[in-house]
Design a protein around this motif. Structure first.
Motif, short mmCIF file in Angstrom:
data_model
loop_
_atom_site.label_atom_id
_atom_site.label_comp_id
_atom_site.label_asym_id
_atom_site.label_seq_id
_atom_site.Cartn_x
_atom_site.Cartn_y
_atom_site.Cartn_z
N PRO A 12 0.69 -1.10 -0.03
CA PRO A 12 -0.05 0.04 -0.19
C PRO A 12 0.59 1.39 -0.07
O PRO A 12 0.26 2.31 -0.77
N GLU A 13 1.81 1.52 0.40
CA GLU A 13 2.49 2.31 0.57
C GLU A 13 2.89 2.45 -0.66
O GLU A 13 3.68 3.51 -1.67
N LEU A 14 2.84 1.92 -2.06
CA LEU A 14 3.51 2.43 -3.38
C LEU A 14 2.01 2.77 -3.96
O LEU A 14 2.22 3.66 -5.05
N PHE A 15 0.96 3.22 -3.32
CA PHE A 15 -0.77 3.22 -3.95
C PHE A 15 -0.23 4.86 -4.56
O PHE A 15 -0.51 4.40 -5.52
N ALA A 16 -0.25 5.04 -3.52
CA ALA A 16 -0.60 6.60 -4.24
C ALA A 16 0.66 7.11 -5.17
O ALA A 16 0.59 7.97 -6.08
N LYS A 17 2.07 6.67 -4.91
CA LYS A 17 3.47 7.27 -5.49
C LYS A 17 2.72 6.94 -7.41
O LYS A 17 2.97 7.24 -8.09
N ALA A 18 2.13 5.52 -7.20
CA ALA A 18 1.40 5.07 -9.12
C ALA A 18 0.64 5.79 -9.74
O ALA A 18 1.22 6.42 -10.42
N GLY A 48 -9.92 -0.20 0.16
CA GLY A 48 -9.81 0.71 0.90
C GLY A 48 -9.46 2.05 0.34
O GLY A 48 -9.77 2.94 0.96
N PHE A 49 -8.27 1.23 -0.30
CA PHE A 49 -7.27 3.19 -1.69
C PHE A 49 -8.44 3.41 -2.18
O PHE A 49 -8.69 4.38 -2.41
N LEU A 50 -9.04 2.14 -2.97
CA LEU A 50 -10.23 3.14 -3.97
C LEU A 50 -10.89 3.46 -3.83
O LEU A 50 -11.53 5.02 -4.38
N ARG A 51 -11.34 3.07 -2.18
CA ARG A 51 -12.46 3.98 -2.27
C ARG A 51 -12.64 5.37 -1.68
O ARG A 51 -13.11 6.37 -1.45
N GLU A 52 -12.13 4.90 -0.58
CA GLU A 52 -10.85 6.65 0.38
C GLU A 52 -10.27 7.60 -0.85
O GLU A 52 -10.28 8.89 -0.73
N GLN A 53 -9.42 7.48 -1.74
CA GLN A 53 -9.27 8.15 -2.64
C GLN A 53 -9.75 8.34 -3.98
O GLN A 53 -9.36 8.26 -5.03
N ALA A 54 -10.74 7.93 -3.98
CA ALA A 54 -12.27 7.94 -5.62
C ALA A 54 -11.07 9.51 -6.60
O ALA A 54 -11.57 9.28 -7.03
N GLY A 55 -11.06 10.11 -5.65
CA GLY A 55 -10.87 11.86 -6.59
C GLY A 55 -9.15 11.67 -7.06
O GLY A 55 -8.99 11.82 -8.44
N VAL A 56 -8.01 11.06 -6.61
CA VAL A 56 -6.93 10.14 -7.30
C VAL A 56 -7.27 8.96 -8.48
O VAL A 56 -6.77 9.55 -9.32
N LEU A 82 -15.94 -5.00 -6.48
CA LEU A 82 -17.49 -4.24 -7.45
C LEU A 82 -17.64 -3.18 -6.49
O LEU A 82 -18.54 -3.31 -5.90
N GLY A 83 -18.28 -1.80 -7.07
CA GLY A 83 -18.59 -1.07 -6.77
C GLY A 83 -17.29 0.05 -5.77
O GLY A 83 -17.62 1.00 -5.52
N ALA A 84 -15.90 0.30 -6.42
CA ALA A 84 -14.74 0.76 -5.88
C ALA A 84 -14.22 1.78 -7.38
O ALA A 84 -13.47 1.84 -6.25
N GLY A 85 -15.15 2.18 -7.91
CA GLY A 85 -14.16 2.66 -9.26
C GLY A 85 -13.14 1.43 -9.59
O GLY A 85 -12.47 2.34 -10.65
#
Length: 284
Positions: A12-18, A48-56, A82-85
């Motif tokens: 998960p530490e790589l998600f936002a960097k990607a 969790g990341f996809l739902r919390e960072q939907a704008g990103v 499913l439903g997480a963007g």
């Protein structure tokens, strides 16, 4: 989708960097790069990341490579994601059109249970001998199929097929390219395992680009720039495409379907190629 960067779901530490990088698409991997004991945690982290960072997440094409259809992990993946963007579900080890139809039926059943509209389309991996032989039928198995993705590592390595032999690579690429074209979907190239060699990456990518593949999977951020450069039409190609489009408009006004550009005859197949080049450059 010139470049699709794989990110292990267990990192998960790589998600936002990607998402902050230059890749056209981010592909979370819940399959090969995640050991069995960490799959549940990886699934939860990605969802969790996809739902919390939907704008990103909305800024790029978002792909998730699930566990293989037919496995218990696949069902858990769908219920979590499913439903997480997610834009594309990347299904591994597809070997038959029946397998695709069964996977879609399960996806639609879970969507209905959760009260969700029809969601992600499918990017299907062609990475086994059976899958390669059935690639055309797989590509046409369901309208939800968006594309085929070649997996040369799984296709070659277990059977001792040399990947450094261009004829072997081209044969697999050509089969997938024709299967995708027949079904009206796109083809995405395999990841290259050597992330230190730009020359090796480029040799393989140039071959697939000339066969009509839209882009290549990347396993390291440094490969992203290589893919973006290789799969972007060059200035000469784009200028030709613009001239073709302009000439096509003039020909249409005269009631002509065939016309001449730069001393060469142009008819609908060449016009479609010009339109494809312009679309790849964002000039559709």
């Amino acid at each position: 989708m010139r470049s699709k960067l794989f990110v292990p779901g267990s990192r998960p530490e790589l998600f936002a960097k990607a998402y902050a990088g230059e890749a056209d698409a981010v592909s979370f991997d819940l399959e090969d790069s995640v050991p069995a004991e960490r799959k549940a945690g990886a699934r939860e982290a990605v969802a969790g990341f996809l739902r919390e960072q939907a704008g990103v997440v909305a800024r790029k094409c978002t792909v998730v490579r699930t566990n293989p259809p037919g496995s218990a992990e696949f069902v858990h993946d769908l219920r979590a994601l499913l439903g997480a963007g997610v834009d594309l579900l990347n299904l591994p080890r597809i070997e038959s059109p029946e397998q695709v139809v069964e996977a879609v039926a399960l996806i639609e059943r879970i969507e209905a249970e959760l009260g969700l509209p029809a969601g992600p389309r499918l990017l299907l991996n062609i990475e086994t001998p059976r899958g390669l032989l059935a690639a055309a039928a797989i590509a046409a198995a369901h309208p939800r199929v968006a594309g085929l993705q070649l997996g040369l590592g799984d296709l070659f390595e277990p059977y001792g097929i040399a990947r450094d032999e261009p004829g072997h690579v081209r044969a697999a690429m050509y089969t997938v390219a024709m299967a995708a074209a027949a079904a009206g979907v796109y083809a995405c190239d395999s990841a290259h395992p050597d992330y230190t060699s730009e020359a090796a990456f480029e040799r393989e990518a140039r071959m697939s680009q000339r066969l009509g593949f839209i882009g290549k999977s990347c396993i390291h951020p440094r490969q992203v720039a290589w893919a973006n450069r290789i799969y972007m039409p060059d200035a000469g190609e784009l200028e030709w495409a613009r001239r073709v489009k302009a000439a096509a408009r003039e020909a249409a006004a005269r009631g002509q379907a065939a016309f001449s550009v730069d001393g060469r005859m142009v008819d609908p197949p060449y016009l479609r190629r010009a339109e494809r080049l312009l679309a790849m450059a964002g000039e559709a």
